[in-house]
Design a protein around this motif. Structure first.
Motif, PDB file in Angstrom:
ATOM      1  N   PRO A  60       0.823  11.762  17.644  1.00 40.24           N
ATOM      2  CA  PRO A  60      -0.284  11.055  17.388  1.00 40.24           C
ATOM      3  C   PRO A  60      -0.743  10.884  15.754  1.00 40.24           C
ATOM      4  N   GLU A  61      -0.508  12.339  15.307  1.00 39.73           N
ATOM      5  CA  GLU A  61      -0.866  12.368  13.868  1.00 39.73           C
ATOM      6  C   GLU A  61      -0.050  11.466  12.988  1.00 39.73           C
ATOM      7  N   SER A  62       1.406  11.433  13.083  1.00 42.27           N
ATOM      8  CA  SER A  62       2.211  10.600  12.341  1.00 42.27           C
ATOM      9  C   SER A  62       1.975   9.089  12.525  1.00 42.27           C
ATOM     10  N   LYS A  63       1.574   8.826  13.937  1.00 42.08           N
ATOM     11  CA  LYS A  63       1.438   7.502  14.079  1.00 42.08           C
ATOM     12  C   LYS A  63       0.079   6.956  13.231  1.00 42.08           C
ATOM     13  N   SER A  64      -0.869   7.746  13.119  1.00 44.80           N
ATOM     14  CA  SER A  64      -2.192   7.269  12.675  1.00 44.80           C
ATOM     15  C   SER A  64      -1.756   7.431  11.147  1.00 44.80           C
ATOM     16  N   PHE A  65      -1.249   8.535  10.550  1.00 45.10           N
ATOM     17  CA  PHE A  65      -0.674   8.536   9.166  1.00 45.10           C
ATOM     18  C   PHE A  65       0.105   7.283   8.754  1.00 45.10           C
ATOM     19  N   PHE A  66       1.020   6.915   9.515  1.00 40.91           N
ATOM     20  CA  PHE A  66       1.663   5.750   8.984  1.00 40.91           C
ATOM     21  C   PHE A  66       1.027   4.531   8.716  1.00 40.91           C
ATOM     22  N   SER A  67       0.101   4.504  10.017  1.00 33.03           N
ATOM     23  CA  SER A  67      -0.651   3.013   9.959  1.00 33.03           C
ATOM     24  C   SER A  67      -1.604   3.031   8.770  1.00 33.03           C
ATOM     25  N   SER A  68      -1.915   4.067   8.591  1.00 31.27           N
ATOM     26  CA  SER A  68      -2.955   4.268   7.075  1.00 31.27           C
ATOM     27  C   SER A  68      -2.126   3.712   6.028  1.00 31.27           C
ATOM     28  N   VAL A  69      -0.884   4.415   5.859  1.00 31.25           N
ATOM     29  CA  VAL A  69      -0.248   4.171   4.775  1.00 31.25           C
ATOM     30  C   VAL A  69       0.295   2.528   4.936  1.00 31.25           C
ATOM     31  N   LYS A  70       0.532   2.187   6.005  1.00 31.95           N
ATOM     32  CA  LYS A  70       0.675   0.494   5.771  1.00 31.95           C
ATOM     33  C   LYS A  70      -0.346  -0.294   5.337  1.00 31.95           C
ATOM     34  N   GLY A  71      -1.526   0.101   5.779  1.00 32.68           N
ATOM     35  CA  GLY A  71      -2.641  -0.487   5.435  1.00 32.68           C
ATOM     36  C   GLY A  71      -3.063  -0.420   3.769  1.00 32.68           C
ATOM     37  N   PHE A  72      -2.589   0.823   3.221  1.00 32.28           N
ATOM     38  CA  PHE A  72      -2.763   1.181   1.725  1.00 32.28           C
ATOM     39  C   PHE A  72      -1.758   0.132   0.984  1.00 32.28           C
ATOM     40  N   TRP A  73      -0.508   0.234   1.329  1.00 30.37           N
ATOM     41  CA  TRP A  73       0.646  -0.542   0.740  1.00 30.37           C
ATOM     42  C   TRP A  73       0.106  -2.154   0.818  1.00 30.37           C
ATOM     43  N   ASP A  74      -0.260  -2.540   1.899  1.00 30.62           N
ATOM     44  CA  ASP A  74      -0.850  -4.212   2.240  1.00 30.62           C
ATOM     45  C   ASP A  74      -2.057  -4.353   1.056  1.00 30.62           C
ATOM     46  N   SER A  75      -2.902  -3.311   1.147  1.00 28.75           N
ATOM     47  CA  SER A  75      -4.080  -3.584   0.132  1.00 28.75           C
ATOM     48  C   SER A  75      -3.658  -3.717  -1.401  1.00 28.75           C
ATOM     49  N   MET A  76      -2.830  -2.857  -1.708  1.00 28.01           N
ATOM     50  CA  MET A  76      -2.064  -2.780  -3.006  1.00 28.01           C
ATOM     51  C   MET A  76      -1.368  -4.167  -3.386  1.00 28.01           C
ATOM     52  N   LYS A  77      -0.868  -4.577  -2.507  1.00 23.67           N
ATOM     53  CA  LYS A  77      -0.050  -5.946  -2.862  1.00 23.67           C
ATOM     54  C   LYS A  77      -1.273  -6.983  -2.805  1.00 23.67           C
ATOM     55  N   GLY A  78      -2.142  -7.189  -1.984  1.00 24.72           N
ATOM     56  CA  GLY A  78      -3.167  -8.170  -2.280  1.00 24.72           C
ATOM     57  C   GLY A  78      -4.008  -8.117  -3.561  1.00 24.72           C
TER      58      GLY A  78
END
Ligand SMILES: [Zn+2]
Ligand SMILES: [Zn+2]
Length: 382
Positions: A364-382
């Motif tokens: 679960p920790e990996s899962k939540s970490f990588f979902s945060s990372v994805k959100g971070f990358w998405d926000s940097m793109k926008g």
């Protein structure tokens, strides 16, 4: 009352050399000298503070104690006694000698020699004894015999310093005052009487054994009770076990400074003990019992819940260190360190690959970490 930092008082940095400290002291002492500040009543107390600071920082041993323990190094020991005004190690003689350093500077050889001010403190010096003990010793407490090189009252003259026990006579130079006055211009300066060195009395026939000092050097064996719960920095004061006084003066005190050696397994924080316990990856995942060592030399069984992560802490009540003087016992904390297996056989590798292929919601920790990372990358793109 909070005391000012000694380095700050002298205006030097903490790492200052002995030379820098001496230089800074001389500047401050001249600036604050009472004779130059007759209109400023606060100068005298500042002058004393600066002298006290220099008294400690010029002495390698006292400086080391101060660097380590701060002002606490010179305050009262535990268990009775307590602080004497001016700090445990000072006493009058020291102030006088610091004072004379400046006087030598200000008046050249007018003062004559090193000795200024009073020298009547016939009390013996305080002694410091450093004692390193193990954590086990600190846990149980111990009785220890230590050998202290010190000076003791001379047996031949019973401390009087006089051969055959004849009474000392009043010093004719100073009439027993211990100091003489000299007037030079508008200065009146008192200095230690050169005939009796400030004691106010002279001895016609000094004791042959002690040369008139009334005390002799000797190693003394002392049995010391180190209570359970001592820590690095704990000081134990043995009243009256310091150096004998001059010519029958009262003895100083002996301070035992405790240092507790680091331990291989346990780390101590006050009354808490911390122990890092490795557990295998499978034990952490499946759960199970482990055995952990306790400070009394025994062991405790601890249940590891299934799915424990590295860093998980568990408390063992009452398995910590005792507090000094019967103040209860602390807790012990174990911290799990999950160990990744190494040196895998090909069979083990196959099993782990199979396990990996079957994994879904196992991290679960990996899962939540990588979902945060994805959100971070998405926000940097926008
Ligand atoms: Zn005299
Ligand atoms: Zn003697």
């Amino acid at each position: 009352m909070s005391k000012r930092d000694y380095y700050e008082l002298l205006g030097v940095a903490k790492g200052a050399s002995a030379d820098e400290i001496k230089k800074a002291y001389r500047v401050k002492a001249k600036e604050l000298h009472p004779d130059r500040n007759k209109d400023d009543p606060s100068a005298e107390s500042q002058f004393k503070e600066v002298n006290e600071a220099y008294e400690v920082l010029k002495d390698a041993d006292k400086k080391a104690a101060y660097d380590r323990f701060g002002h606490a190094a010179f305050e009262g020991g535990m268990g009775g006694g307590g602080a004497r005004p001016g700090g445990g190690f000072g006493q009058q003689g020291d102030f006088a000698s610091a004072f004379s350093d400046v006087f030598d500077d200000l008046f050249g050889d007018f003062m004559g020699g090193r000795q200024g001010g009073r020298q009547r403190a016939a009390r013996g010096a305080d002694l410091r004894y450093n004692l390193r003990v193990t954590l086990e010793d600190a846990y149980t407490g111990l009785q220890k015999t230590i050998n202290v090189p010190t000076s003791v009252q001379c047996g031949a003259c019973h401390g009087s310093g006089s051969e055959g026990g004849a009474e000392p006579t009043t010093c004719p130079t100073c009439s027993g005052m211990g100091k003489v006055r000299a007037t030079q211009g508008f200065f009146t300066v008192e200095r230690t009487c050169p005939t009796c060195s400030g004691l106010g009395q002279i001895i016609k026939n000094p004791c042959v054994k002690c040369g008139g000092a009334g005390r002799v050097q000797k190693d003394r064996a002392l049995s010391v009770n180190i209570p359970a719960g001592v820590e690095t920095g704990t000081r134990i004061r043995l009243a009256g076990e310091g150096e004998a006084g001059m010519r029958g003066g009262p003895p100083g005190d002996l301070y035992i400074f405790i240092e507790v050696a680091p331990h291989d397994i346990f780390e101590r924080e006050g009354t808490e003990l911390h122990c890092r316990v490795p557990v295998s990856m499978t034990a952490a995942a499946l759960g199970g019992d482990i055995e952990v060592p306790t400070m009394d030399g025994g062991r405790s069984r601890v249940k590891i819940p299934a799915g424990s992560q590295s860093g998980r802490q568990m408390r063992l009540r009452g398995k910590g260190m005792p507090a000094l003087r019967g103040g209860g016992v602390g807790d012990m904390f174990i911290e799990l360190a999950v160990e990744t297996p190494v040196n895998l056989t090909s069979r083990q590798r196959d099993l782990l690959r199979e396990f990996e292929a079957l994994s879904e919601d196992n991290n679960p920790e990996s899962k939540s970490f990588f979902s945060s990372v994805k959100g971070f990358w998405d926000s940097m793109k926008g």
